[in-house]
Design a protein around this motif. Structure first.
Motif, PDB file in Angstrom:
ATOM      1  N   ILE A  44      -0.447  -1.357   7.086  1.00  0.00           N
ATOM      2  CA  ILE A  44      -0.610  -2.531   6.202  1.00  0.00           C
ATOM      3  C   ILE A  44      -1.056  -2.074   4.809  1.00  0.00           C
ATOM      4  O   ILE A  44      -0.674  -2.651   3.791  1.00  0.00           O
ATOM      5  N   TYR A  46      -0.271   0.240   2.715  1.00  0.00           N
ATOM      6  CA  TYR A  46       0.675   0.575   1.632  1.00  0.00           C
ATOM      7  C   TYR A  46       1.091  -0.661   0.829  1.00  0.00           C
ATOM      8  O   TYR A  46       1.076  -0.637  -0.396  1.00  0.00           O
ATOM      9  N   PHE A  47       1.465  -1.734   1.527  1.00  0.00           N
ATOM     10  CA  PHE A  47       1.905  -2.940   0.823  1.00  0.00           C
ATOM     11  C   PHE A  47       0.700  -3.735   0.314  1.00  0.00           C
ATOM     12  O   PHE A  47       0.804  -4.448  -0.679  1.00  0.00           O
ATOM     13  N   GLU A  86       1.698 -16.498 -12.914  1.00  0.00           N
ATOM     14  CA  GLU A  86       2.203 -17.088 -11.660  1.00  0.00           C
ATOM     15  C   GLU A  86       2.563 -15.996 -10.645  1.00  0.00           C
ATOM     16  O   GLU A  86       2.234 -16.105  -9.460  1.00  0.00           O
ATOM     17  N   ILE A  87       3.201 -14.924 -11.116  1.00  0.00           N
ATOM     18  CA  ILE A  87       3.575 -13.821 -10.229  1.00  0.00           C
ATOM     19  C   ILE A  87       2.307 -13.090  -9.748  1.00  0.00           C
ATOM     20  O   ILE A  87       2.174 -12.774  -8.566  1.00  0.00           O
ATOM     21  N   THR A  90       0.616 -14.939  -6.970  1.00  0.00           N
ATOM     22  CA  THR A  90       1.310 -14.769  -5.675  1.00  0.00           C
ATOM     23  C   THR A  90       0.929 -13.427  -5.045  1.00  0.00           C
ATOM     24  O   THR A  90       0.633 -13.361  -3.845  1.00  0.00           O
ATOM     25  N   PHE A  91       0.924 -12.371  -5.851  1.00  0.00           N
ATOM     26  CA  PHE A  91       0.655 -11.037  -5.301  1.00  0.00           C
ATOM     27  C   PHE A  91      -0.821 -10.844  -4.936  1.00  0.00           C
ATOM     28  O   PHE A  91      -1.121 -10.145  -3.977  1.00  0.00           O
ATOM     29  N   MET A  94      -1.223 -12.488  -1.677  1.00  0.00           N
ATOM     30  CA  MET A  94      -0.642 -11.578  -0.684  1.00  0.00           C
ATOM     31  C   MET A  94      -1.648 -10.470  -0.313  1.00  0.00           C
ATOM     32  O   MET A  94      -1.854 -10.162   0.863  1.00  0.00           O
ATOM     33  N   ILE A  97      -4.545 -11.929   1.839  1.00  0.00           N
ATOM     34  CA  ILE A  97      -4.174 -12.249   3.237  1.00  0.00           C
ATOM     35  C   ILE A  97      -3.923 -10.961   4.030  1.00  0.00           C
ATOM     36  O   ILE A  97      -4.406 -10.809   5.153  1.00  0.00           O
ATOM     37  N   THR A  98      -3.159 -10.025   3.434  1.00  0.00           N
ATOM     38  CA  THR A  98      -2.883  -8.781   4.166  1.00  0.00           C
ATOM     39  C   THR A  98      -4.178  -7.974   4.365  1.00  0.00           C
ATOM     40  O   THR A  98      -4.349  -7.322   5.393  1.00  0.00           O
ATOM     41  N   LEU A 101      -5.916  -9.418   7.313  1.00  0.00           N
ATOM     42  CA  LEU A 101      -5.225  -9.019   8.552  1.00  0.00           C
ATOM     43  C   LEU A 101      -5.494  -7.550   8.898  1.00  0.00           C
ATOM     44  O   LEU A 101      -5.408  -7.153  10.054  1.00  0.00           O
ATOM     45  N   TYR A 110     -12.139 -11.039  10.023  1.00  0.00           N
ATOM     46  CA  TYR A 110     -11.138 -11.264   8.974  1.00  0.00           C
ATOM     47  C   TYR A 110     -11.771 -11.225   7.585  1.00  0.00           C
ATOM     48  O   TYR A 110     -11.151 -10.813   6.630  1.00  0.00           O
ATOM     49  N   PHE A 198       7.004  -2.028  -5.918  1.00  0.00           N
ATOM     50  CA  PHE A 198       6.427  -3.344  -6.208  1.00  0.00           C
ATOM     51  C   PHE A 198       6.415  -3.612  -7.708  1.00  0.00           C
ATOM     52  O   PHE A 198       6.584  -4.747  -8.135  1.00  0.00           O
ATOM     53  N   LEU A 201       9.794  -4.716  -8.605  1.00  0.00           N
ATOM     54  CA  LEU A 201       9.971  -6.101  -8.138  1.00  0.00           C
ATOM     55  C   LEU A 201       9.283  -7.075  -9.107  1.00  0.00           C
ATOM     56  O   LEU A 201       9.840  -8.138  -9.439  1.00  0.00           O
TER      57      LEU A 201
END
Lengths: 232, 69
Positions: A44, A46-47, A86-87, A90-91, A94, A97-98, A101, A110, A198, A201
């Protein structure tokens, strides 16, 4: 012709960034070794790190966009700032949450109110407020000016989050020093490639999001012309 | 076949951890697609509005030209 060239560039960027993310995904599962303590769940990382990096970088671009708008007063800086925010939001969501997890199997929970996690949560809420602020103001000039000042002030959360693991006692691992986990060269290659993928992206998404903002401006201008009853 | 030794216990722990790994990558793809689709839908809506507005204005222009002697 110019529009066609821009579209070609857009397609090339989309292809490159999608390809890079898929290669990064392949490296995560096929190239990077299994971490000895945490096992496969460590993949997990890496991302998670790459999305946090893009979030920070996007907020830096919003900061630059804010300075640019206040200095020049041109709409293009405001477009850059809002698109990047905005981007980035989002990241960062992300990454949060990751991270949660990953924390569950690694720390047994958590969420814990330690400095890095707390600052990241506050940072996310601050940029949610940035988006809400923009929707709440009617006048385009006032909206851009307020958002520029807010975007500059909100950027303080980035260095604060970055240095939180160095300034205060924390259980969050340090990626740069490798403290908190055993990193091998293959893991470093995979992490660096994921960050590059990334970032590509992010550039692709930023370009598309800025195009959206310019289209909204074109529609507004057309409506104003229709309102005035002249159409050349 | 039930298994009670430590190797089986290790496999069970790893399988549980895999669900977190799958969930994390699911979150990545889910949020990325949500952002891409959101941008695409808004772009299409704006382009449709521009096309409709331009067509209305063109019709109005033609109407006013025909009305002139």
């Amino acid at each position: 012709m110019e529009k066609l060239e821009q579209d070609r560039l857009g397609i090339v960027l989309i292809g490159l960034s999608c390809g890079a993310v898929l290669v990064a995904l392949g490296m995560v599962f096929l190239y990077a070794p299994r971490e000895s303590t945490m096992g496969d769940v460590q993949r997990i990382f890496y991302f998670h790190v790459a999305s946090a990096w893009v979030g920070f970088f996007a907020f830096f671009v919003t900061f630059i966009g804010g300075i640019g708008y206040l200095a020049r007063g041109t709409r293009r800086w405001d477009i850059l700032a809002v698109s990047s925010a905005e981007i980035g939001l989002t990241f960062i969501t992300m990454a949060l949450i990751t991270g949660a997890l990953w924390a569950k199997p690694a720390w047994g929970t958590y969420w814990t109110w330690e400095p890095r996690l707390t600052i990241s949560a506050v940072q996310m809420l601050i940029y949610v407020a940035y988006v809400m602020l923009r929707t709440a103001i009617e006048s385009p000039e006032r909206k851009a000016r307020f958002a520029a000042v807010y975007g500059i002030a909100a950027f303080v959360t980035v260095p604060l989050s970055w240095f939180a693991i160095r300034w205060w006692r924390t259980i969050h691992p340090d990626v740069l020093t490798g403290e908190g986990m055993a990193i091998t060269p293959r893991m470093v290659h995979t992490l660096l490639f994921s960050i590059a993928a990334f970032t590509s992206l992010y550039v692709t998404l930023l370009r598309q999001r800025m195009r959206l903002e310019r289209t909204a401006d074109a529609l507004l201008q057309l409506r104003m012309r229709k309102g005035r009853g002249r159409y050349e | 076949m039930p298994c009670f030794n430590s190797a089986c216990a290790k496999v069970e722990v790893d399988m549980n951890n895999l669900s977190y790994l799958v969930a994390a990558y699911g979150v990545f793809w889910g949020l990325t697609f949500a952002l891409v689709i959101s941008i695409w839908v808004r772009q299409r809506r704006l382009e449709r509005d521009i096309a409709t507005l331009a067509a209305q204005m063109e019709e109005r222009q033609k109407g006013s030209e025909q009305a002139e002697p």
